[in-house]
Design an enzyme around this catalytic site. Structure first.
Site, PDB file in Angstrom:
ATOM      1  N   VAL A  10       7.867 -29.873   9.875  1.00  0.00           N
ATOM      2  CA  VAL A  10       8.406 -29.681   8.531  1.00  0.00           C
ATOM      3  C   VAL A  10       7.236 -29.368   7.614  1.00  0.00           C
ATOM      4  CG1 VAL A  10       9.861 -30.628   6.713  1.00  0.00           C
ATOM      5  CG2 VAL A  10      10.140 -31.446   9.065  1.00  0.00           C
ATOM      6  N   GLY A  20      -2.173 -26.179   1.281  1.00  0.00           N
ATOM      7  CA  GLY A  20      -2.683 -27.302   0.505  1.00  0.00           C
ATOM      8  C   GLY A  20      -3.776 -26.908  -0.462  1.00  0.00           C
ATOM      9  N   THR A  51      -3.428 -36.515   5.339  1.00  0.00           N
ATOM     10  CA  THR A  51      -2.076 -36.426   4.779  1.00  0.00           C
ATOM     11  C   THR A  51      -1.590 -37.807   4.360  1.00  0.00           C
ATOM     12  OG1 THR A  51      -1.538 -34.488   6.127  1.00  0.00           O
ATOM     13  CG2 THR A  51       0.315 -35.759   5.259  1.00  0.00           C
ATOM     14  N   ILE A  68      -2.205 -39.974  13.150  1.00  0.00           N
ATOM     15  CA  ILE A  68      -3.108 -39.582  14.232  1.00  0.00           C
ATOM     16  C   ILE A  68      -4.533 -39.730  13.719  1.00  0.00           C
ATOM     17  CG2 ILE A  68      -3.766 -37.760  15.833  1.00  0.00           C
ATOM     18  CD1 ILE A  68      -0.910 -38.889  16.206  1.00  0.00           C
ATOM     19  N   ARG A 105      -4.689 -29.608  10.942  1.00  0.00           N
ATOM     20  CA  ARG A 105      -5.079 -29.921  12.327  1.00  0.00           C
ATOM     21  C   ARG A 105      -3.889 -30.429  13.130  1.00  0.00           C
ATOM     22  NH1 ARG A 105      -6.732 -34.416  15.052  1.00  0.00           N
ATOM     23  NH2 ARG A 105      -6.710 -35.702  13.173  1.00  0.00           N
ATOM     24  N   ILE A 106      -3.037 -31.206  12.499  1.00  0.00           N
ATOM     25  CA  ILE A 106      -1.867 -31.754  13.193  1.00  0.00           C
ATOM     26  C   ILE A 106      -0.916 -30.635  13.600  1.00  0.00           C
ATOM     27  CG2 ILE A 106       0.163 -33.230  12.933  1.00  0.00           C
ATOM     28  CD1 ILE A 106      -2.505 -34.712  13.276  1.00  0.00           C
ATOM     29  N   CYS A 345      28.874   7.535  -8.931  1.00  0.00           N
ATOM     30  CA  CYS A 345      29.120   6.745  -7.717  1.00  0.00           C
ATOM     31  C   CYS A 345      29.468   5.313  -8.118  1.00  0.00           C
ATOM     32  CB  CYS A 345      27.890   6.757  -6.815  1.00  0.00           C
ATOM     33  SG  CYS A 345      27.529   8.377  -6.102  1.00  0.00           S
ATOM     34  N   SER A 366      31.384   5.350  -3.983  1.00  0.00           N
ATOM     35  CA  SER A 366      30.639   5.976  -2.891  1.00  0.00           C
ATOM     36  C   SER A 366      29.341   5.210  -2.701  1.00  0.00           C
ATOM     37  CB  SER A 366      30.356   7.445  -3.216  1.00  0.00           C
ATOM     38  OG  SER A 366      29.617   8.059  -2.180  1.00  0.00           O
TER      39      SER A 366
END
Length: 462
Positions: A10, A20, A51, A68, A105-106, A345, A366
Protein backbone atom coordinates in the site's frame (compact mmCIF):
# COMPACT_ATOMS: atom_id res chain seq x y z
CA UNK A 1 12.03 -23.25 5.73
CA UNK A 2 10.02 -21.73 2.91
CA UNK A 3 6.71 -19.90 3.25
CA UNK A 4 3.73 -19.51 0.95
CA UNK A 5 2.50 -16.42 2.80
CA UNK A 6 1.98 -13.49 0.45
CA UNK A 7 1.50 -9.80 1.11
CA UNK A 8 0.03 -6.68 -0.44
CA UNK A 9 1.72 -3.30 -0.80
CA UNK A 10 0.00 0.00 0.00
CA UNK A 11 1.64 3.23 -1.10
CA UNK A 12 1.25 6.61 -2.77
CA UNK A 13 3.69 7.61 -5.52
CA UNK A 14 4.08 10.33 -8.13
CA UNK A 15 4.26 9.24 -11.75
CA UNK A 16 8.04 9.77 -11.58
CA UNK A 17 8.36 7.57 -8.50
CA UNK A 18 8.43 10.12 -5.66
CA UNK A 19 7.23 8.68 -2.34
CA UNK A 20 8.67 10.85 0.45
CA UNK A 21 10.17 14.15 1.54
CA UNK A 22 12.13 14.64 4.76
CA UNK A 23 10.81 11.35 6.15
CA UNK A 24 7.18 12.44 5.65
CA UNK A 25 4.52 12.10 2.98
CA UNK A 26 4.93 15.05 0.56
CA UNK A 27 1.14 15.59 0.34
CA UNK A 28 -1.86 15.87 2.64
CA UNK A 29 -4.73 13.80 1.29
CA UNK A 30 -7.34 13.05 3.93
CA UNK A 31 -9.33 10.67 1.73
CA UNK A 32 -6.21 8.69 0.85
CA UNK A 33 -5.38 8.25 4.54
CA UNK A 34 -8.93 7.05 5.19
CA UNK A 35 -8.56 4.56 2.36
CA UNK A 36 -5.24 3.35 3.79
CA UNK A 37 -6.98 2.78 7.13
CA UNK A 38 -9.86 0.92 5.45
CA UNK A 39 -7.51 -1.42 3.59
CA UNK A 40 -5.09 -2.21 6.42
CA UNK A 41 -7.31 -2.29 9.53
CA UNK A 42 -7.42 -5.79 10.98
CA UNK A 43 -4.28 -6.81 9.14
CA UNK A 44 -0.54 -6.96 9.76
CA UNK A 45 1.38 -3.87 8.61
CA UNK A 46 5.08 -4.28 7.88
CA UNK A 47 7.31 -1.22 7.73
CA UNK A 48 10.90 -0.07 7.99
CA UNK A 49 12.36 1.65 11.04
CA UNK A 50 12.31 5.12 9.45
CA UNK A 51 8.66 4.74 8.49
CA UNK A 52 7.85 3.74 12.08
CA UNK A 53 9.77 6.75 13.39
CA UNK A 54 7.91 9.05 10.96
CA UNK A 55 4.74 8.03 12.86
CA UNK A 56 6.39 9.25 16.09
CA UNK A 57 7.10 5.60 16.89
CA UNK A 58 3.42 5.04 17.66
CA UNK A 59 1.88 1.82 16.36
CA UNK A 60 -1.15 2.02 14.09
CA UNK A 61 -4.30 1.04 16.03
CA UNK A 62 -6.32 -2.09 15.26
CA UNK A 63 -3.43 -3.60 13.32
CA UNK A 64 -0.47 -5.82 14.16
CA UNK A 65 2.58 -3.58 13.72
CA UNK A 66 5.79 -5.14 12.43
CA UNK A 67 9.08 -3.26 11.99
CA UNK A 68 11.98 -4.60 9.93
CA UNK A 69 15.14 -3.60 11.78
CA UNK A 70 18.38 -5.13 13.01
CA UNK A 71 18.66 -2.65 15.88
CA UNK A 72 15.18 -2.38 17.41
CA UNK A 73 13.72 -4.90 19.83
CA UNK A 74 10.19 -6.27 19.98
CA UNK A 75 7.73 -4.92 22.55
CA UNK A 76 4.13 -5.50 23.55
CA UNK A 77 3.05 -3.13 20.75
CA UNK A 78 5.53 -3.87 17.97
CA UNK A 79 7.06 -7.05 16.58
CA UNK A 80 10.57 -6.62 15.16
CA UNK A 81 12.28 -8.87 12.61
CA UNK A 82 15.65 -8.41 10.88
CA UNK A 83 14.30 -9.37 7.45
CA UNK A 84 10.97 -9.41 5.60
CA UNK A 85 11.37 -13.15 5.02
CA UNK A 86 11.52 -13.69 8.79
CA UNK A 87 8.24 -11.84 9.25
CA UNK A 88 6.60 -13.84 6.47
CA UNK A 89 7.80 -17.08 8.06
CA UNK A 90 6.56 -16.05 11.52
CA UNK A 91 3.07 -15.21 10.23
CA UNK A 92 2.95 -18.08 7.75
CA UNK A 93 -0.14 -19.66 9.34
CA UNK A 94 -1.89 -16.43 10.31
CA UNK A 95 -5.31 -15.76 8.80
CA UNK A 96 -4.57 -12.03 8.82
CA UNK A 97 -3.45 -10.27 5.65
CA UNK A 98 0.00 -8.73 5.44
CA UNK A 99 0.61 -5.24 4.08
CA UNK A 100 3.98 -3.65 3.28
CA UNK A 101 3.59 0.10 3.87
CA UNK A 102 7.10 1.52 3.40
CA UNK A 103 9.60 2.89 2.97
CA UNK A 104 11.74 2.57 -0.12
CA UNK A 105 13.97 -0.28 1.08
CA UNK A 106 10.99 -2.29 2.34
CA UNK A 107 9.18 -1.98 -0.99
CA UNK A 108 12.28 -2.95 -2.98
CA UNK A 109 13.15 -5.90 -0.73
CA UNK A 110 9.52 -6.98 -0.66
CA UNK A 111 9.38 -7.21 -4.44
CA UNK A 112 12.61 -9.19 -4.43
CA UNK A 113 10.91 -11.94 -2.36
CA UNK A 114 8.43 -12.65 -5.18
CA UNK A 115 5.66 -12.88 -2.55
CA UNK A 116 3.78 -9.69 -3.43
CA UNK A 117 0.26 -10.62 -4.57
CA UNK A 118 -1.02 -7.11 -5.32
CA UNK A 119 -0.43 -3.38 -4.92
CA UNK A 120 -2.86 -0.70 -3.73
CA UNK A 121 -1.30 2.32 -5.42
CA UNK A 122 -2.32 5.96 -5.08
CA UNK A 123 -1.03 7.75 -8.20
CA UNK A 124 -0.21 11.41 -7.55
CA UNK A 125 -0.70 13.48 -10.71
CA UNK A 126 1.42 16.47 -9.64
CA UNK A 127 5.19 16.20 -9.25
CA UNK A 128 5.57 17.55 -5.71
CA UNK A 129 8.94 18.00 -4.02
CA UNK A 130 10.39 14.62 -3.03
CA UNK A 131 13.76 13.35 -1.83
CA UNK A 132 12.94 9.62 -1.90
CA UNK A 133 12.12 7.91 -5.18
CA UNK A 134 11.30 4.43 -6.34
CA UNK A 135 11.98 3.40 -9.91
CA UNK A 136 8.86 4.70 -11.68
CA UNK A 137 8.59 1.36 -13.49
CA UNK A 138 8.98 -0.73 -10.34
CA UNK A 139 5.55 -2.35 -10.82
CA UNK A 140 5.89 -2.96 -14.55
CA UNK A 141 5.51 -6.73 -14.14
CA UNK A 142 2.10 -6.33 -12.48
CA UNK A 143 -1.21 -6.15 -14.32
CA UNK A 144 -3.69 -3.31 -13.86
CA UNK A 145 -6.85 -4.72 -12.32
CA UNK A 146 -8.76 -1.46 -11.78
CA UNK A 147 -8.17 2.29 -11.93
CA UNK A 148 -10.44 4.66 -10.02
CA UNK A 149 -11.95 7.91 -11.19
CA UNK A 150 -9.72 10.95 -10.64
CA UNK A 151 -9.97 12.77 -7.31
CA UNK A 152 -8.58 16.09 -6.11
CA UNK A 153 -7.66 17.58 -2.75
CA UNK A 154 -5.51 20.57 -1.79
CA UNK A 155 -4.72 21.29 -5.45
CA UNK A 156 -3.47 17.74 -6.08
CA UNK A 157 -5.02 15.37 -8.62
CA UNK A 158 -4.73 11.67 -7.88
CA UNK A 159 -6.38 8.31 -8.41
CA UNK A 160 -6.23 4.77 -7.08
CA UNK A 161 -4.91 1.81 -9.00
CA UNK A 162 -5.07 -1.86 -8.07
CA UNK A 163 -2.20 -3.88 -9.54
CA UNK A 164 -2.10 -7.66 -9.38
CA UNK A 165 0.15 -10.58 -10.07
CA UNK A 166 -1.40 -13.13 -12.44
CA UNK A 167 -3.58 -15.50 -10.34
CA UNK A 168 -4.23 -12.90 -7.62
CA UNK A 169 -7.82 -12.58 -6.39
CA UNK A 170 -7.33 -9.81 -3.85
CA UNK A 171 -10.01 -7.13 -3.31
CA UNK A 172 -9.37 -3.88 -5.19
CA UNK A 173 -11.10 -1.42 -2.78
CA UNK A 174 -12.00 0.69 -5.85
CA UNK A 175 -15.67 1.60 -6.14
CA UNK A 176 -15.77 3.96 -9.13
CA UNK A 177 -13.47 3.28 -12.07
CA UNK A 178 -11.51 5.88 -14.03
CA UNK A 179 -13.94 7.81 -16.21
CA UNK A 180 -11.66 7.63 -19.25
CA UNK A 181 -12.49 3.93 -19.34
CA UNK A 182 -15.92 4.93 -20.66
CA UNK A 183 -14.22 6.30 -23.77
CA UNK A 184 -11.94 3.27 -24.17
CA UNK A 185 -14.76 0.81 -23.57
CA UNK A 186 -16.92 2.62 -26.14
CA UNK A 187 -14.19 2.18 -28.76
CA UNK A 188 -14.10 -1.54 -28.00
CA UNK A 189 -17.89 -1.70 -28.23
CA UNK A 190 -17.91 0.04 -31.63
CA UNK A 191 -15.26 -2.38 -32.93
CA UNK A 192 -17.26 -5.39 -31.72
CA UNK A 193 -20.82 -4.29 -32.46
CA UNK A 194 -20.50 -1.51 -35.03
CA UNK A 195 -22.32 -1.68 -38.36
CA UNK A 196 -20.27 -0.86 -41.46
CA UNK A 197 -21.62 2.26 -43.13
CA UNK A 198 -20.74 4.47 -46.06
CA UNK A 199 -20.46 8.14 -45.20
CA UNK A 200 -20.18 11.61 -46.67
CA UNK A 201 -16.37 11.56 -46.67
CA UNK A 202 -16.07 8.27 -48.59
CA UNK A 203 -13.81 6.79 -45.90
CA UNK A 204 -16.41 4.55 -44.28
CA UNK A 205 -17.25 3.95 -40.63
CA UNK A 206 -18.22 1.37 -38.04
CA UNK A 207 -21.19 2.82 -36.14
CA UNK A 208 -23.46 2.23 -33.17
CA UNK A 209 -26.28 4.50 -31.97
CA UNK A 210 -27.55 6.09 -28.76
CA UNK A 211 -24.78 5.98 -26.14
CA UNK A 212 -23.96 8.02 -23.02
CA UNK A 213 -20.87 9.00 -21.02
CA UNK A 214 -20.71 10.95 -17.73
CA UNK A 215 -17.80 12.94 -16.28
CA UNK A 216 -17.52 14.35 -12.77
CA UNK A 217 -16.27 17.93 -13.16
CA UNK A 218 -16.10 18.64 -9.42
CA UNK A 219 -12.98 16.52 -8.93
CA UNK A 220 -11.00 16.95 -12.15
CA UNK A 221 -10.99 18.14 -15.76
CA UNK A 222 -11.74 15.34 -18.30
CA UNK A 223 -8.88 15.82 -20.74
CA UNK A 224 -8.09 12.34 -22.04
CA UNK A 225 -4.72 10.89 -21.10
CA UNK A 226 -4.37 7.77 -23.26
CA UNK A 227 -3.16 10.10 -25.98
CA UNK A 228 -2.06 13.71 -25.68
CA UNK A 229 -4.90 16.11 -26.49
CA UNK A 230 -4.13 19.52 -28.04
CA UNK A 231 -5.51 21.59 -25.15
CA UNK A 232 -4.57 24.94 -26.67
CA UNK A 233 -6.63 23.99 -29.71
CA UNK A 234 -9.61 23.15 -27.47
CA UNK A 235 -9.37 26.53 -25.74
CA UNK A 236 -8.83 28.63 -28.85
CA UNK A 237 -11.73 26.99 -30.68
CA UNK A 238 -14.12 27.51 -27.76
CA UNK A 239 -13.09 31.16 -27.38
CA UNK A 240 -13.63 31.55 -31.15
CA UNK A 241 -17.16 30.15 -30.74
CA UNK A 242 -17.91 32.41 -27.77
CA UNK A 243 -16.87 35.51 -29.72
CA UNK A 244 -19.26 34.57 -32.52
CA UNK A 245 -16.42 34.17 -35.03
CA UNK A 246 -16.84 32.21 -38.27
CA UNK A 247 -13.54 33.07 -39.97
CA UNK A 248 -11.37 29.95 -39.89
CA UNK A 249 -8.26 31.98 -40.69
CA UNK A 250 -8.36 33.43 -37.17
CA UNK A 251 -7.71 29.93 -35.85
CA UNK A 252 -5.12 29.11 -38.51
CA UNK A 253 -3.18 32.23 -37.55
CA UNK A 254 -2.93 30.77 -34.03
CA UNK A 255 -1.71 27.41 -35.33
CA UNK A 256 -5.07 25.69 -34.77
CA UNK A 257 -5.98 23.68 -37.87
CA UNK A 258 -9.23 22.04 -36.74
CA UNK A 259 -11.30 23.77 -39.42
CA UNK A 260 -8.63 24.03 -42.12
CA UNK A 261 -9.92 21.18 -44.28
CA UNK A 262 -13.49 22.51 -44.24
CA UNK A 263 -12.46 26.00 -45.26
CA UNK A 264 -10.25 25.44 -48.32
CA UNK A 265 -11.22 26.89 -51.67
CA UNK A 266 -11.54 23.41 -53.14
CA UNK A 267 -13.82 22.16 -50.36
CA UNK A 268 -16.12 25.19 -50.36
CA UNK A 269 -16.49 24.91 -54.14
CA UNK A 270 -17.48 21.24 -53.92
CA UNK A 271 -20.39 22.02 -51.55
CA UNK A 272 -21.75 24.89 -53.65
CA UNK A 273 -20.22 27.82 -51.75
CA UNK A 274 -18.15 29.20 -54.63
CA UNK A 275 -19.13 32.76 -53.66
CA UNK A 276 -17.64 32.38 -50.18
CA UNK A 277 -14.07 33.56 -49.53
CA UNK A 278 -11.61 30.90 -48.42
CA UNK A 279 -11.98 29.95 -44.73
CA UNK A 280 -15.33 31.75 -44.40
CA UNK A 281 -17.15 28.85 -42.77
CA UNK A 282 -20.61 30.36 -42.82
CA UNK A 283 -23.14 30.52 -39.94
CA UNK A 284 -21.51 27.75 -37.89
CA UNK A 285 -21.42 27.35 -34.09
CA UNK A 286 -20.28 30.81 -33.02
CA UNK A 287 -22.82 32.58 -35.23
CA UNK A 288 -25.69 30.42 -33.94
CA UNK A 289 -24.58 30.80 -30.31
CA UNK A 290 -24.40 34.59 -30.46
CA UNK A 291 -26.72 35.61 -33.36
CA UNK A 292 -29.30 32.85 -33.81
CA UNK A 293 -31.85 33.87 -36.45
CA UNK A 294 -29.84 36.73 -37.96
CA UNK A 295 -29.24 36.73 -41.73
CA UNK A 296 -25.70 35.63 -42.53
CA UNK A 297 -23.70 37.53 -45.16
CA UNK A 298 -20.04 36.75 -44.63
CA UNK A 299 -17.42 36.41 -41.90
CA UNK A 300 -16.43 40.09 -42.14
CA UNK A 301 -19.86 41.55 -41.32
CA UNK A 302 -20.57 43.05 -37.89
CA UNK A 303 -23.63 41.28 -36.45
CA UNK A 304 -23.85 43.25 -33.19
CA UNK A 305 -27.37 43.23 -31.70
CA UNK A 306 -28.63 40.93 -34.46
CA UNK A 307 -30.41 37.66 -33.71
CA UNK A 308 -30.64 35.93 -30.34
CA UNK A 309 -27.53 35.93 -28.14
CA UNK A 310 -28.04 32.51 -26.58
CA UNK A 311 -24.88 32.66 -24.46
CA UNK A 312 -25.89 35.90 -22.75
CA UNK A 313 -29.39 34.53 -22.18
CA UNK A 314 -27.90 31.42 -20.55
CA UNK A 315 -25.80 33.56 -18.22
CA UNK A 316 -28.85 35.60 -17.20
CA UNK A 317 -30.92 32.48 -16.55
CA UNK A 318 -28.17 30.83 -14.51
CA UNK A 319 -27.86 33.95 -12.37
CA UNK A 320 -31.54 34.85 -12.03
CA UNK A 321 -33.56 31.68 -12.67
CA UNK A 322 -31.25 28.68 -12.20
CA UNK A 323 -34.20 26.28 -11.80
CA UNK A 324 -35.38 27.00 -15.36
CA UNK A 325 -35.69 24.01 -17.67
CA UNK A 326 -35.05 26.25 -20.67
CA UNK A 327 -31.33 26.89 -20.22
CA UNK A 328 -30.47 25.57 -23.66
CA UNK A 329 -27.79 26.31 -26.25
CA UNK A 330 -28.61 25.24 -29.82
CA UNK A 331 -26.40 25.27 -32.89
CA UNK A 332 -28.89 23.49 -35.17
CA UNK A 333 -30.70 26.00 -37.39
CA UNK A 334 -32.26 24.21 -40.42
CA UNK A 335 -32.57 27.43 -42.43
CA UNK A 336 -28.81 28.00 -42.26
CA UNK A 337 -27.53 24.43 -42.73
CA UNK A 338 -26.83 24.73 -46.47
CA UNK A 339 -24.77 27.87 -45.87
CA UNK A 340 -22.48 26.13 -43.38
CA UNK A 341 -19.16 24.57 -44.34
CA UNK A 342 -20.13 21.77 -41.94
CA UNK A 343 -23.46 21.38 -40.10
CA UNK A 344 -23.09 21.18 -36.31
CA UNK A 345 -21.98 17.84 -34.91
CA UNK A 346 -22.53 18.88 -31.28
CA UNK A 347 -26.06 20.11 -31.75
CA UNK A 348 -27.52 21.18 -28.44
CA UNK A 349 -26.64 21.45 -24.76
CA UNK A 350 -28.75 21.99 -21.66
CA UNK A 351 -27.55 23.37 -18.34
CA UNK A 352 -28.90 22.24 -14.98
CA UNK A 353 -28.33 23.62 -11.46
CA UNK A 354 -28.85 21.51 -8.34
CA UNK A 355 -27.54 22.35 -4.85
CA UNK A 356 -25.45 25.13 -6.32
CA UNK A 357 -23.71 22.80 -8.80
CA UNK A 358 -23.78 23.40 -12.56
CA UNK A 359 -24.06 20.42 -14.91
CA UNK A 360 -24.16 20.28 -18.70
CA UNK A 361 -25.74 17.67 -20.96
CA UNK A 362 -24.77 17.86 -24.62
CA UNK A 363 -26.33 15.93 -27.51
CA UNK A 364 -24.01 15.16 -30.40
CA UNK A 365 -25.50 13.83 -33.64
CA UNK A 366 -22.20 12.74 -35.23
CA UNK A 367 -19.48 11.38 -32.97
CA UNK A 368 -16.01 10.78 -34.42
CA UNK A 369 -14.42 8.75 -31.62
CA UNK A 370 -10.89 8.91 -32.96
CA UNK A 371 -10.40 12.64 -33.41
CA UNK A 372 -13.51 14.61 -32.48
CA UNK A 373 -14.81 13.18 -29.22
CA UNK A 374 -11.68 13.88 -27.08
CA UNK A 375 -11.95 17.54 -28.17
CA UNK A 376 -15.72 17.67 -27.62
CA UNK A 377 -15.52 16.29 -24.08
CA UNK A 378 -12.88 18.85 -23.13
CA UNK A 379 -14.63 21.73 -24.92
CA UNK A 380 -18.00 21.35 -23.18
CA UNK A 381 -16.32 20.63 -19.85
CA UNK A 382 -14.39 23.88 -20.32
CA UNK A 383 -17.56 25.79 -21.23
CA UNK A 384 -19.21 24.48 -18.05
CA UNK A 385 -16.19 25.55 -15.98
CA UNK A 386 -16.35 29.04 -17.48
CA UNK A 387 -20.11 29.42 -16.96
CA UNK A 388 -19.82 28.16 -13.38
CA UNK A 389 -17.14 30.75 -12.64
CA UNK A 390 -19.12 33.53 -14.35
CA UNK A 391 -22.28 32.67 -12.39
CA UNK A 392 -20.63 31.83 -9.04
CA UNK A 393 -21.66 28.18 -9.12
CA UNK A 394 -19.84 24.99 -8.19
CA UNK A 395 -19.19 22.24 -10.71
CA UNK A 396 -21.39 19.20 -11.27
CA UNK A 397 -21.25 16.80 -14.23
CA UNK A 398 -20.79 16.78 -17.97
CA UNK A 399 -23.17 14.28 -19.57
CA UNK A 400 -22.37 13.37 -23.18
CA UNK A 401 -25.25 11.92 -25.22
CA UNK A 402 -24.04 10.30 -28.43
CA UNK A 403 -26.06 9.77 -31.60
CA UNK A 404 -24.22 8.16 -34.55
CA UNK A 405 -21.22 6.92 -32.59
CA UNK A 406 -18.53 5.86 -35.02
CA UNK A 407 -14.95 5.04 -35.85
CA UNK A 408 -13.56 5.86 -39.28
CA UNK A 409 -12.03 2.83 -40.98
CA UNK A 410 -8.66 4.58 -41.29
CA UNK A 411 -8.53 5.12 -37.50
CA UNK A 412 -9.02 1.49 -36.44
CA UNK A 413 -5.36 0.50 -36.06
CA UNK A 414 -4.49 3.67 -34.16
CA UNK A 415 -7.40 3.16 -31.78
CA UNK A 416 -6.44 -0.48 -31.19
CA UNK A 417 -3.16 0.88 -29.91
CA UNK A 418 -4.88 3.49 -27.75
CA UNK A 419 -7.23 1.08 -25.96
CA UNK A 420 -4.22 -0.92 -24.75
CA UNK A 421 -3.03 2.09 -22.76
CA UNK A 422 -3.86 2.69 -19.08
CA UNK A 423 -5.18 6.18 -18.23
CA UNK A 424 -3.32 8.58 -15.96
CA UNK A 425 -5.19 10.73 -13.42
CA UNK A 426 -7.18 13.49 -15.12
CA UNK A 427 -5.65 16.96 -14.63
CA UNK A 428 -7.07 19.91 -12.71
CA UNK A 429 -8.02 23.16 -14.45
CA UNK A 430 -7.50 26.63 -13.03
CA UNK A 431 -9.07 29.74 -14.60
CA UNK A 432 -7.13 32.86 -13.67
CA UNK A 433 -8.72 36.22 -12.94
CA UNK A 434 -12.36 37.26 -13.05
CA UNK A 435 -12.88 38.32 -16.64
CA UNK A 436 -16.09 38.34 -18.61
CA UNK A 437 -16.79 35.04 -20.35
CA UNK A 438 -16.05 36.75 -23.67
CA UNK A 439 -12.72 38.32 -22.69
CA UNK A 440 -10.59 35.31 -21.77
CA UNK A 441 -7.45 34.35 -23.66
CA UNK A 442 -5.60 31.04 -23.73
CA UNK A 443 -3.12 32.34 -21.15
CA UNK A 444 -5.93 32.54 -18.56
CA UNK A 445 -6.26 28.74 -18.39
CA UNK A 446 -3.81 26.53 -16.50
CA UNK A 447 -3.75 22.74 -16.53
CA UNK A 448 -2.32 21.21 -13.36
CA UNK A 449 -0.94 17.69 -13.39
CA UNK A 450 -1.67 16.78 -17.00
CA UNK A 451 0.19 13.56 -17.79
CA UNK A 452 -0.58 11.81 -21.06
CA UNK A 453 0.66 9.05 -23.32
CA UNK A 454 2.20 10.05 -26.64
CA UNK A 455 0.11 11.56 -29.40
CA UNK A 456 -1.39 9.11 -31.90
CA UNK A 457 -1.61 10.31 -35.49
CA UNK A 458 -5.01 9.99 -37.19
CA UNK A 459 -6.04 11.61 -40.44
CA UNK A 460 -9.18 13.74 -40.44
CA UNK A 461 -11.94 12.69 -42.84
CA UNK A 462 -13.21 15.76 -44.75
Amino acid sequence: MTTNKTFSMVLAMTLNGGIGYQNRLPWKLKEDLQRFKKITTGGIVIMGRKTFESMNSKPLPNRVNVVISKNMKSSNEVQVFPRIEDALQFYNTSHQKLYLIGGKRIFEEGLATDKCSDVHLTRIGVETKCDVYLNKNIFSTFQVNKTSQTKSENGINYDYQHLINKNSHEQSYIDEEHQENQYLDMITKIMKEGVSKDDRTGVGTMSIFGQTMRFNLAQSFPLLTTKKVFFRGVVEELLWFLRGNTNGKLLLDKGVKIWEGNGTREYLDTIGLQHRQEHDLGPVYGFQWRHFGAKYKDCQTDYSNQGVDQVKEIIQLLKNNPDSRRIILSAWNPIDLKQMALPPCHVMSQFFVANGKLSCMMYQRSCDFGLGIPFNIASYALLTYMLAKECNLNLGEFVHVLGDTHIYSNHVEALKKQIERVPYPFPLLKIKGNKSLFDYTYEDFELVGYNAHDKIEMKMAV
